[in-house]
Design a protein around this motif. Structure first.
Motif, PDB file in Angstrom:
ATOM      1  N   THR A  39      -4.628   3.301  -6.669  1.00 34.83           N
ATOM      2  CA  THR A  39      -3.831   2.749  -5.568  1.00 34.83           C
ATOM      3  C   THR A  39      -3.623   3.775  -4.455  1.00 34.83           C
ATOM      4  O   THR A  39      -3.594   3.408  -3.275  1.00 34.83           O
ATOM      5  CB  THR A  39      -2.463   2.240  -6.073  1.00 34.83           C
TER       6      THR A  39
ATOM      7  N   GLU B 153      -4.953   3.030  -0.616  1.00 40.94           N
ATOM      8  CA  GLU B 153      -4.123   3.103   0.593  1.00 40.94           C
ATOM      9  C   GLU B 153      -4.901   3.740   1.744  1.00 40.94           C
ATOM     10  O   GLU B 153      -4.743   3.360   2.902  1.00 40.94           O
ATOM     11  CB  GLU B 153      -2.859   3.930   0.314  1.00 40.94           C
TER      12      GLU B 153
ATOM     13  N   THR C 198      -3.235  -7.121   2.253  1.00 39.15           N
ATOM     14  CA  THR C 198      -2.585  -5.835   2.533  1.00 39.15           C
ATOM     15  C   THR C 198      -1.184  -5.753   1.958  1.00 39.15           C
ATOM     16  O   THR C 198      -0.780  -4.725   1.387  1.00 39.15           O
ATOM     17  CB  THR C 198      -2.532  -5.594   4.054  1.00 39.15           C
ATOM     18  N   GLU C 199      -0.424  -6.835   2.068  1.00 40.12           N
ATOM     19  CA  GLU C 199       0.955  -6.831   1.593  1.00 40.12           C
ATOM     20  C   GLU C 199       1.011  -6.692   0.069  1.00 40.12           C
ATOM     21  O   GLU C 199       1.841  -5.955  -0.473  1.00 40.12           O
ATOM     22  CB  GLU C 199       1.663  -8.126   2.008  1.00 40.12           C
TER      23      GLU C 199
ATOM     24  N   LYS D 254       0.107  -3.122  -0.976  1.00 38.62           N
ATOM     25  CA  LYS D 254       1.231  -2.232  -0.705  1.00 38.62           C
ATOM     26  C   LYS D 254       2.304  -2.376  -1.787  1.00 38.62           C
ATOM     27  O   LYS D 254       2.850  -1.382  -2.279  1.00 38.62           O
ATOM     28  CB  LYS D 254       1.832  -2.545   0.670  1.00 38.62           C
TER      29      LYS D 254
ATOM     30  N   THR E 140       1.084  -0.803  -5.053  1.00 40.04           N
ATOM     31  CA  THR E 140       1.128   0.660  -4.932  1.00 40.04           C
ATOM     32  C   THR E 140       2.544   1.184  -5.102  1.00 40.04           C
ATOM     33  O   THR E 140       2.784   2.163  -5.831  1.00 40.04           O
ATOM     34  CB  THR E 140       0.558   1.096  -3.574  1.00 40.04           C
ATOM     35  N   GLU E 141       3.495   0.539  -4.453  1.00 40.81           N
ATOM     36  CA  GLU E 141       4.893   0.985  -4.534  1.00 40.81           C
ATOM     37  C   GLU E 141       5.441   0.842  -5.949  1.00 40.81           C
ATOM     38  O   GLU E 141       6.166   1.716  -6.442  1.00 40.81           O
ATOM     39  CB  GLU E 141       5.754   0.180  -3.545  1.00 40.81           C
TER      40      GLU E 141
END
Length: 295
Positions: A190, A194, A276-277, A280, A283-284
């Motif tokens: 991840t 990014e 994309t959302e 993200k 990843t978070e």
């Protein structure tokens, strides 16, 4: 792109299609094969077959996408002595094992040596020194110029440790090592995604972890010693909700059957779409889970 993608078995399955049960295979059975079966690791918990995509392939893909070694992605080897409980040490053995694999694929000898020491220390504390003994170290050091060989040597050692733990009824430790290694591998993937969000092969690898995550949750729930996995399971379930936003495209292709050999080779293909959302959010959440593990 063909991706191995089912929970209850991998590679050669006996008894038509091993349906996650402990039922013995019938004598006159059909063997089912799936393309790229070597891309996964198969583990057996209480007669149930679980499939985990091989971390080796993830490591090879990372170097292919980004040839530059990023030491900042590793969990510092200097932190090893802060992990005192069996629960933490098992998780961190998975994490540091993935870090060793990452350093190996880039042939970073300084970090390879550091993480070999760390892995040896953790395996000794967990009673797994027979899998990571001097023969392992000698074999590993003889192959420091061959990154593929180093990865497979590490993988073999972890497989031996996994078998040792299960035979000794320490399945909860085995599940934690698996979880730690998977989380660290996802951390690498991840973090790179990014920077390279348009790399379809990398996105496919992340998307392919949807079923793996379900597998990990099942393993941790079945081997939840004194409820010690409760918080980690909660984190993984939150991640699982995010994974539901990934679009899965399935294309059926006619299986190939060999009546003489009694084999059927599955030919379907699976691909994934991640916006994309969603990337993200994944990843978070992976970052939060990793911090929970290594903190």
């Amino acid at each position: 792109m063909k991706i191995t993608h089912y929970l209850c078995g991998i590679g050669l399955l006996t008894g038509t299609l091993l349906s996650c049960s402990s039922d013995p295979p019938k004598k006159d059975h059909i063997t089912v094969e799936q393309d790229e079966s070597e891309n996964s690791l198969t583990t057996n918990f209480d007669g149930k077959i679980f499939s985990i995509p091989s971390p080796i392939l993830t490591m090879l893909l990372l170097k292919k996408v980004n040839p530059v070694f990023q030491s900042e992605l590793l969990n510092p080897s200097s932190k090893v002595d802060r992990y005192q409980t069996e629960h933490k040490r098992a998780l961190l053995l998975g994490v540091y094992g993935a870090d060793l694999g990452y350093a190996s694929i880039y042939k970073d000898k300084k970090n390879i040596l550091d993480y070999l020491v760390v892995v040896e220390k953790l395996t000794n504390s967990l009673g797994l020194d027979a899998s990571f003994d001097q023969r392992f170290i000698d074999r590993y050091q003889k192959n420091t110029n061959n990154s593929d060989s180093m990865l497979y040597i590490v993988s073999d050692a972890f497989k031996n440790a996994d078998l040792f733990l299960k035979n000794g009824q320490r399945k909860s430790v085995s599940a934690l090592i698996l979880a730690g290694g998977w989380t660290e591998s996802m951390h690498f993937a991840t973090a790179l995604a990014e920077k390279k969000p348009q790399n379809q092969e990398l996105l496919e690898r992340i998307g392919d972890q949807k079923q793996t995550l379900a597998t990990l949750i099942a393993l941790l729930e079945e081997n939840n010693k004194a409820s010690s996995n409760d918080e980690l399971i909660r984190y993984y379930k939150e991640l699982s909700v995010i994974f539901q936003a990934i679009k899965v495209n399935y294309e059926y292709n006619q299986p190939e059957t060999d009546a003489e050999k009694k084999t059927t080779t599955l030919k379907h293909t699976v691909s994934f779409e991640i916006n994309t959302e969603t990337l993200k959010a994944i990843t978070e959440k992976i970052t939060a889970i990793r911090q929970h593990i290594i903190g």
